[in-house]
Design a protein around this motif. Structure first.
Motif, PDB file in Angstrom:
ATOM      1  N   ALA A  32       0.697  -1.249  -0.044  1.00  0.00           N
ATOM      2  CA  ALA A  32       0.070  -0.065  -0.178  1.00  0.00           C
ATOM      3  C   ALA A  32       0.912   1.398   0.012  1.00  0.00           C
ATOM      4  N   ASP A  33       1.975   1.099   0.721  1.00  0.00           N
ATOM      5  CA  ASP A  33       2.823   2.421   0.689  1.00  0.00           C
ATOM      6  C   ASP A  33       3.371   2.517  -0.598  1.00  0.00           C
ATOM      7  N   ASP A  34       3.885   1.612  -1.122  1.00  0.00           N
ATOM      8  CA  ASP A  34       4.470   1.541  -2.753  1.00  0.00           C
ATOM      9  C   ASP A  34       3.431   2.041  -3.432  1.00  0.00           C
ATOM     10  N   LEU A  35       2.179   1.632  -3.419  1.00  0.00           N
ATOM     11  CA  LEU A  35       1.173   1.798  -4.447  1.00  0.00           C
ATOM     12  C   LEU A  35       1.088   3.510  -4.288  1.00  0.00           C
ATOM     13  N   LYS A  36       0.996   3.933  -2.784  1.00  0.00           N
ATOM     14  CA  LYS A  36       0.799   5.400  -2.655  1.00  0.00           C
ATOM     15  C   LYS A  36       2.202   6.207  -3.456  1.00  0.00           C
ATOM     16  N   ALA A  37       3.139   5.766  -3.306  1.00  0.00           N
ATOM     17  CA  ALA A  37       4.321   6.525  -3.564  1.00  0.00           C
ATOM     18  C   ALA A  37       4.290   6.283  -5.396  1.00  0.00           C
ATOM     19  N   TRP A  38       3.973   5.295  -5.955  1.00  0.00           N
ATOM     20  CA  TRP A  38       3.672   5.221  -7.282  1.00  0.00           C
ATOM     21  C   TRP A  38       2.679   6.287  -7.774  1.00  0.00           C
ATOM     22  N   ARG A  39       1.545   6.402  -7.166  1.00  0.00           N
ATOM     23  CA  ARG A  39       0.330   7.079  -7.464  1.00  0.00           C
ATOM     24  C   ARG A  39       1.063   8.601  -7.586  1.00  0.00           C
ATOM     25  N   GLU A  40       1.593   9.009  -6.442  1.00  0.00           N
ATOM     26  CA  GLU A  40       2.194  10.302  -6.292  1.00  0.00           C
ATOM     27  C   GLU A  40       3.203  10.734  -7.372  1.00  0.00           C
ATOM     28  N   ALA A  41       3.865   9.582  -7.574  1.00  0.00           N
ATOM     29  CA  ALA A  41       4.999  10.070  -8.485  1.00  0.00           C
ATOM     30  C   ALA A  41       4.123   9.908 -10.212  1.00  0.00           C
ATOM     31  N   ASP A  42       3.113   9.320 -10.256  1.00  0.00           N
ATOM     32  CA  ASP A  42       2.177   9.280 -11.531  1.00  0.00           C
ATOM     33  C   ASP A  42       1.613  10.729 -11.734  1.00  0.00           C
ATOM     34  N   ILE A  43       0.990  11.301 -10.392  1.00  0.00           N
ATOM     35  CA  ILE A  43       0.434  12.375 -10.292  1.00  0.00           C
ATOM     36  C   ILE A  43       1.477  13.487 -10.929  1.00  0.00           C
ATOM     37  N   ARG A  44       2.830  13.511 -10.318  1.00  0.00           N
ATOM     38  CA  ARG A  44       3.837  14.404 -10.500  1.00  0.00           C
ATOM     39  C   ARG A  44       4.354  14.575 -12.031  1.00  0.00           C
ATOM     40  N   ARG A  45       4.400  13.302 -12.526  1.00  0.00           N
ATOM     41  CA  ARG A  45       4.907  13.170 -14.053  1.00  0.00           C
ATOM     42  C   ARG A  45       3.794  13.648 -14.909  1.00  0.00           C
ATOM     43  N   HIS A  46       2.487  13.513 -14.564  1.00  0.00           N
ATOM     44  CA  HIS A  46       1.435  14.165 -15.410  1.00  0.00           C
ATOM     45  C   HIS A  46       1.540  15.625 -15.438  1.00  0.00           C
ATOM     46  N   GLU A  47       1.617  16.263 -14.196  1.00  0.00           N
ATOM     47  CA  GLU A  47       1.653  17.670 -14.008  1.00  0.00           C
ATOM     48  C   GLU A  47       2.958  18.105 -14.890  1.00  0.00           C
ATOM     49  N   GLU A  48       4.032  17.467 -14.712  1.00  0.00           N
ATOM     50  CA  GLU A  48       5.074  17.932 -15.503  1.00  0.00           C
ATOM     51  C   GLU A  48       4.853  17.840 -16.967  1.00  0.00           C
ATOM     52  N   THR A  49       4.257  16.767 -17.468  1.00  0.00           N
ATOM     53  CA  THR A  49       4.011  16.477 -18.802  1.00  0.00           C
ATOM     54  C   THR A  49       3.177  17.522 -19.311  1.00  0.00           C
ATOM     55  N   MET A  50       2.111  18.065 -18.603  1.00  0.00           N
ATOM     56  CA  MET A  50       0.989  18.866 -18.918  1.00  0.00           C
ATOM     57  C   MET A  50       1.844  20.399 -18.934  1.00  0.00           C
ATOM     58  N   THR A  51       2.595  20.553 -17.825  1.00  0.00           N
ATOM     59  CA  THR A  51       3.370  21.935 -17.945  1.00  0.00           C
ATOM     60  C   THR A  51       4.328  21.963 -19.295  1.00  0.00           C
ATOM     61  N   ALA A  52       5.002  20.895 -19.710  1.00  0.00           N
ATOM     62  CA  ALA A  52       5.610  20.855 -20.881  1.00  0.00           C
ATOM     63  C   ALA A  52       4.943  21.073 -22.126  1.00  0.00           C
ATOM     64  N   LEU A  53       3.482  20.606 -22.218  1.00  0.00           N
ATOM     65  CA  LEU A  53       2.900  20.302 -23.209  1.00  0.00           C
ATOM     66  C   LEU A  53       2.180  21.938 -23.503  1.00  0.00           C
ATOM     67  N   ARG A  54       1.880  22.630 -22.462  1.00  0.00           N
ATOM     68  CA  ARG A  54       1.389  24.064 -22.681  1.00  0.00           C
ATOM     69  C   ARG A  54       2.633  24.793 -23.185  1.00  0.00           C
ATOM     70  N   ALA A  55       3.957  24.555 -22.379  1.00  0.00           N
ATOM     71  CA  ALA A  55       4.931  25.418 -23.046  1.00  0.00           C
ATOM     72  C   ALA A  55       5.304  25.239 -24.519  1.00  0.00           C
ATOM     73  N   LEU A  56       5.016  24.059 -24.882  1.00  0.00           N
ATOM     74  CA  LEU A  56       5.275  23.608 -26.487  1.00  0.00           C
ATOM     75  C   LEU A  56       4.070  24.178 -27.208  1.00  0.00           C
ATOM     76  N   ILE A  57       2.788  24.087 -26.865  1.00  0.00           N
ATOM     77  CA  ILE A  57       1.667  24.691 -27.623  1.00  0.00           C
ATOM     78  C   ILE A  57       1.986  26.385 -27.710  1.00  0.00           C
ATOM     79  N   GLU A  58       2.447  27.017 -26.446  1.00  0.00           N
ATOM     80  CA  GLU A  58       2.627  28.409 -26.463  1.00  0.00           C
ATOM     81  C   GLU A  58       3.799  28.799 -27.462  1.00  0.00           C
ATOM     82  N   ARG A  59       4.851  27.778 -27.643  1.00  0.00           N
ATOM     83  CA  ARG A  59       5.882  28.420 -28.443  1.00  0.00           C
ATOM     84  C   ARG A  59       5.653  28.073 -29.733  1.00  0.00           C
TER      85      ARG A  59
END
Length: 86
Positions: free
Chosen positions: A51-78
């Motif tokens: 359960a602890d591992d799953l929680k860490a994986w979920r947090e990492a997935d959310i962080r990666r998703h947010e980073e990807t969305m930020t990079a995508l927004r920057a790419l679209i703007e450029r």
């Protein structure tokens, strides 16, 4: 030999063997219950760790998703065409 003496010894032998077999059976059952208890504790620890591992994986997935969305927004703007002046 006296039949009463033979009967008495046979009774003692049966009682002794019953006590030995009964004690051995109780001991084996007790050991089995202890093994089951240890196994249950190990499974509970494994579930908590998973359960602890799953929680860490979920947090990492959310962080990666947010980073990807930020990079995508920057790419679209450029790469977006300049806005048409009216």
């Amino acid at each position: 030999m006296d039949p009463a003496l033979i009967t008495a010894w046979a009774t003692v032998a049966i009682a002794a063997s019953t006590i030995v077999v009964g004690s051995a059976t109780c001991f084996l059952i007790w050991r089995g219950l202890k093994a089951m208890d240890r196994s249950s504790d190990e499974r509970a620890r494994d579930r908590r760790a998973a359960a602890d591992d799953l929680k860490a994986w979920r947090e990492a997935d959310i962080r990666r998703h947010e980073e990807t969305m930020t990079a995508l927004r920057a790419l679209i703007e450029r790469t977006a065409p300049p806005a048409a002046a009216e």
